[in-house]
Motif scaffolding. Structure first.
Motif, mmCIF file in Angstrom:
data_model
loop_
_atom_site.group_PDB
_atom_site.id
_atom_site.type_symbol
_atom_site.label_atom_id
_atom_site.label_comp_id
_atom_site.label_asym_id
_atom_site.label_seq_id
_atom_site.Cartn_x
_atom_site.Cartn_y
_atom_site.Cartn_z
ATOM 1 N N ASN A 47 3.005 -3.654 12.145
ATOM 2 C CA ASN A 47 2.135 -4.100 11.353
ATOM 3 C C ASN A 47 1.354 -5.026 12.377
ATOM 4 O OD1 ASN A 47 2.614 -2.597 9.037
ATOM 5 N ND2 ASN A 47 2.871 -4.468 7.771
ATOM 6 N N ALA A 48 2.067 -6.049 12.907
ATOM 7 C CA ALA A 48 1.574 -7.068 13.664
ATOM 8 C C ALA A 48 1.036 -6.429 14.841
ATOM 9 C CB ALA A 48 2.414 -8.035 14.080
ATOM 10 N N TYR A 49 1.439 -5.416 15.574
ATOM 11 C CA TYR A 49 0.825 -4.931 16.633
ATOM 12 C C TYR A 49 -0.140 -4.053 16.319
ATOM 13 C CZ TYR A 49 0.760 -1.147 20.464
ATOM 14 O OH TYR A 49 0.354 -0.556 21.344
ATOM 15 N N THR A 51 -2.510 7.508 6.156
ATOM 16 C CA THR A 51 -2.497 5.868 5.970
ATOM 17 C C THR A 51 -1.422 5.617 4.908
ATOM 18 O OG1 THR A 51 -3.991 6.455 3.992
ATOM 19 C CG2 THR A 51 -5.007 5.826 6.130
ATOM 20 N N THR A 52 -1.381 4.284 4.847
ATOM 21 C CA THR A 52 -0.244 3.914 4.035
ATOM 22 C C THR A 52 -0.600 2.494 3.482
ATOM 23 O OG1 THR A 52 2.112 3.392 3.839
ATOM 24 C CG2 THR A 52 1.225 2.446 5.930
ATOM 25 N N ILE A 53 -0.342 2.208 2.213
ATOM 26 C CA ILE A 53 -0.423 0.823 1.492
ATOM 27 C C ILE A 53 0.847 0.139 1.919
ATOM 28 C CG2 ILE A 53 -1.045 -0.285 -0.351
ATOM 29 C CD1 ILE A 53 -3.402 1.504 0.477
ATOM 30 N N SER A 54 0.451 -1.004 2.590
ATOM 31 C CA SER A 54 1.496 -1.843 3.103
ATOM 32 C C SER A 54 1.929 -2.817 2.066
ATOM 33 C CB SER A 54 1.316 -2.716 4.253
ATOM 34 O OG SER A 54 1.112 -1.727 5.203
ATOM 35 N N ALA A 55 2.963 -3.581 2.007
ATOM 36 C CA ALA A 55 3.254 -4.589 1.099
ATOM 37 C C ALA A 55 2.469 -5.747 0.507
ATOM 38 C CB ALA A 55 4.655 -5.462 1.384
ATOM 39 N N ASP A 56 1.492 -5.943 1.683
ATOM 40 C CA ASP A 56 0.456 -7.000 1.432
ATOM 41 C C ASP A 56 -0.860 -6.168 0.921
ATOM 42 O OD1 ASP A 56 -0.668 -5.634 3.518
ATOM 43 O OD2 ASP A 56 -0.580 -7.198 4.978
ATOM 44 N N GLY A 57 -0.659 -4.914 0.418
ATOM 45 C CA GLY A 57 -1.743 -4.407 -0.190
ATOM 46 C C GLY A 57 -2.880 -3.734 0.565
ATOM 47 N N LYS A 58 -2.816 -3.927 1.891
ATOM 48 C CA LYS A 58 -3.627 -3.489 2.953
ATOM 49 C C LYS A 58 -3.436 -1.843 3.288
ATOM 50 C CE LYS A 58 -5.098 -7.656 5.377
ATOM 51 N NZ LYS A 58 -5.104 -8.463 6.547
ATOM 52 N N CYS A 59 -4.548 -1.116 3.543
ATOM 53 C CA CYS A 59 -4.263 0.164 3.961
ATOM 54 C C CYS A 59 -4.168 0.339 5.473
ATOM 55 C CB CYS A 59 -5.406 1.200 3.269
ATOM 56 S SG CYS A 59 -5.329 2.730 3.620
#
Length: 202
Positions: A24-26, A4-12
């Motif tokens: 991300n969108a896909y 897993t990774t924490i994206s720029a929007d804070g979501k894992c």
């Protein structure tokens, strides 16, 4: 290595989203969501075949071109393609110009038409291979599974091409036949809930 990774929007999210900004969108709107639409299932089988030896980013970037070239992946229309269409597609710089893969997609369209006649729908056939969740105990730990091997073998017996076990497993992941979102990914529990209410095609 973390899955897993924490994206720029804070979501894992699943860590493969870090590979390209468009992932991300896909990931958030398509990957792993159960699909029962025959045209989308056929499209994914074809695109996974085209991806063989390449990256999914390459295919995703060309997906709209593929859709235009293959009549929206309407397999009845693709099944009617002739040699002139093959030459047109081999010359189309917007897609992957691999003659063998192009011919396989046309062949598979014909096989898809036959499958609908015998099975009622592609969805009924593919979802008939939905594995028990215990088959993949650790998300994103496998590139094939006993079910993908069995499905690949059955498709090949029916005359389909470019449907090896790894290609088929990627198809199963993407089309929601399994929930392979990583533990900790914000979408994993959501996909579990969607799968609970998803009406399996008969």
């Amino acid at each position: 290595m973390s899955k897993t990774t924490i994206s720029a929007d804070g979501k894992c999210r699943c860590s493969w989203c870090d590979s390209a900004p468009e992932f991300n969108a896909y990931h958030d709107t398509e990957w792993g969501f159960p699909v029962s639409d025959d045209q989308r299932l056929f499209e994914k089988v074809c695109l996974e075949g085209f991806q063989s030896g390449l990256s999914w980013r390459t295919i995703l970037a060309k997906r709209e071109n593929f859709r235009a070239a293959f009549k929206g992946f309407d397999f009845y229309k693709v099944a009617a393609f002739d040699e002139a269409d093959v030459e047109r597609l081999v010359s189309d710089a917007g897609i992957i110009r691999h003659r063998g893969k192009i011919e396989a997609a046309i062949n598979n369209a014909k096989r898809a038409c036959e499958m609908v006649e015998r099975e009622g729908s592609l969805a009924a056939y593919f979802w008939g291979f939905e594995p028990d969740p215990s088959e993949v105990q650790t998300p994103q730990s496998m590139s094939t599974s006993p079910t993908s091997v069995a499905l690949s073998k059955d498709l090949k017996k029916r005359g389909w091409r470019f449907v090896g076990p790894t290609t088929v497993f990627a198809f199963m992941q993407a089309m929601g036949l399994i929930n392979d979102h990583a533990d900790g990914c914000f979408l994993r529990p959501k996909i579990d809930e969607i799968r609970k209410s998803f009406v399996r095609p008969q």
